[in-house]
Design an enzyme around this catalytic site. Structure first.
Site, PDB file in Angstrom:
ATOM      1  N   GLU A  13       0.857  -1.188   0.000  1.00  0.00           N
ATOM      2  CA  GLU A  13       0.000   0.000   0.000  1.00  0.00           C
ATOM      3  C   GLU A  13       0.897   1.244   0.000  1.00  0.00           C
ATOM      4  OE1 GLU A  13      -3.591   2.012   2.658  1.00  0.00           O
ATOM      5  OE2 GLU A  13      -3.102  -0.105   2.907  1.00  0.00           O
ATOM      6  N   GLU A 134     -10.573   4.383   9.532  1.00  0.00           N
ATOM      7  CA  GLU A 134     -10.732   3.948   8.142  1.00  0.00           C
ATOM      8  C   GLU A 134     -11.230   2.508   8.035  1.00  0.00           C
ATOM      9  OE1 GLU A 134      -7.601   6.795   5.812  1.00  0.00           O
ATOM     10  OE2 GLU A 134      -6.791   4.935   6.594  1.00  0.00           O
ATOM     11  N   ASP A 209      -2.959  14.296   6.882  1.00  0.00           N
ATOM     12  CA  ASP A 209      -2.610  12.985   6.310  1.00  0.00           C
ATOM     13  C   ASP A 209      -1.401  13.094   5.403  1.00  0.00           C
ATOM     14  OD1 ASP A 209      -2.563  10.392   5.471  1.00  0.00           O
ATOM     15  OD2 ASP A 209      -4.399  10.471   4.312  1.00  0.00           O
ATOM     16  N   GLU A 237       3.677   9.407  -1.157  1.00  0.00           N
ATOM     17  CA  GLU A 237       2.259   9.239  -1.473  1.00  0.00           C
ATOM     18  C   GLU A 237       1.665  10.468  -2.157  1.00  0.00           C
ATOM     19  OE1 GLU A 237      -1.961   8.339   0.893  1.00  0.00           O
ATOM     20  OE2 GLU A 237      -0.063   8.249   1.966  1.00  0.00           O
TER      21      GLU A 237
END
Length: 336
Positions: A13, A134, A209, A237
């Site tokens: 991920e 989440e 985040d 990310e």
């Protein structure tokens, strides 16, 4: 330490450098040894092997035997193994009817599991937990607090010297109308002082985040009685993934200028490592892995000096290379 967001099927991920270096039941022991050597060279002394969105299967005997093999490879390099765990593992594996942390059968399951792990890996570090965030299960599913959930796990690990790293990345339906960047404070500030001594709260550097530009998380000011550790993101990310050249040391140095490392129990970095030949997908992305380790031990180092060390160690110190790199000085002022 490094936090690997690696899944049991080999995918990663937020991974941009191929599949996981931890190929379950087909471990490349030479590759893992090279990984250990690289980490040891910059002082990284802990490795969480799997994704915080954890599969309960990681705690089954077949995987624990593989983890023992990895731990045996990492140990000579001063690196301890940790695991991300799914809070509902005993129920998901069919061994209990509930995952309620105050249920005696659940607590007993975790004590037995801890005993099993430490028989195989005497220096096992402990658990990293993403709970009630989440969609992940957690103590809130049973109207229990984060402290009650973390303490139950901490009690199972305590006889063996293990720790629980409980992530503060929590937001959702319980905070209707509240600014998301304050939700973690609302969850954890009332619990400050209620956690066992071997629980550490792990908080992302920013309150949202891993954004390209954020203030530091208010958790670091608001939590005073519970140990904290910072979670930085080495993998890019929100910063071009492995396609863009981005040097993260200046951003991390800014964080440490507000949150001194002396206030922290540890520093975690979400790894950018995969099976690509250059480890990180983009050659230059290795510099962020390197800079993370250097800054974790000495946030006072200059970003430019770390970059020059990495460039020299990676590409050499030939006069030709130095001439070419000096031509980048206008860009350097932007990077450093």
């Amino acid at each position: 330490m490094l936090n690997h967001w690696d899944n049991l099927d080999g995918s990663i991920e937020r991974g941009y450098a191929g599949n996981s270096i931890f190929e379950w039941f087909h471990l490349d022991q030479h590759l893992i040894k090279e990984y250990a050597r690289a980490n040891a060279s910059i002082g990284i002394n802990g490795s969480v092997l799997n994704n915080v969105n954890a599969s309960p299967k990681i705690l089954t005997a077949q995987y624990l035997n593989e983890i023992k093999t990895i731990a045996d490879i990492l140990r000579p390099y001063g690196i301890r193994v940790y695991l991300s765990i799914n809070f509902a593992s005993p129920m998901a594996l069919g061994d209990t009817q509930t995952a309620d942390p105050l249920d005696k059968s659940v607590a007993a399951w975790w004590r037995k599991k801890a005993d099993e792990i430490y028989r195989l890996i005497p220096d096992f570090g402990g658990f990293l937990v993403k709970a009630n965030s989440e969609g992940q299960p957690g103590p809130g599913d049973y109207h229990r607090s984060h402290a009650e959930g973390a303490n139950m796990l901490a009690d199972a690990l305590q006889p063996h010297g293990g720790i629980v790293m409980w992530r503060c990345f929590v937001y959702g339906a319980n905070h209707k109308g509240e600014d998301r960047v304050m939700q973690a404070v609302s969850e954890f500030k009332p619990l400050d002082g209620q956690f066992r001594p071997n629980v550490i709260l792990q908080t992302k550097n920013g309150p949202l985040d891993f954004q390209p530009r954020e203030p530091y998380s208010p958790i670091f000011d608001q939590i005073k009685q519970t140990p904290n550790m910072a979670e930085l993101q080495i993998t890019q990310e929100y910063l071009g993934q492995s396609r863009h050249l981005v040097y993260l040391a200046p951003m991390w140095k800014e964080f440490f200028s507000f949150v001194p490392a002396q206030k922290l129990k540890g520093v975690a970095g979400v790894a950018n490592i995969g099976k690509d030949r250059n480890w990180c997908g983009h050659h230059f992305s290795q510099a962020n892995w390197y800079a993370f380790g250097r800054l974790a031990w000495n946030p006072g180092l200059a970003s430019k000096d770390i970059a020059e060390d990495w460039l020299t160690l990676t590409f050499g110190s030939s006069p030709e290379f130095k001439v070419q790199s000096s031509e980048l000085s206008p860009l350097s002022s932007l990077l450093f």
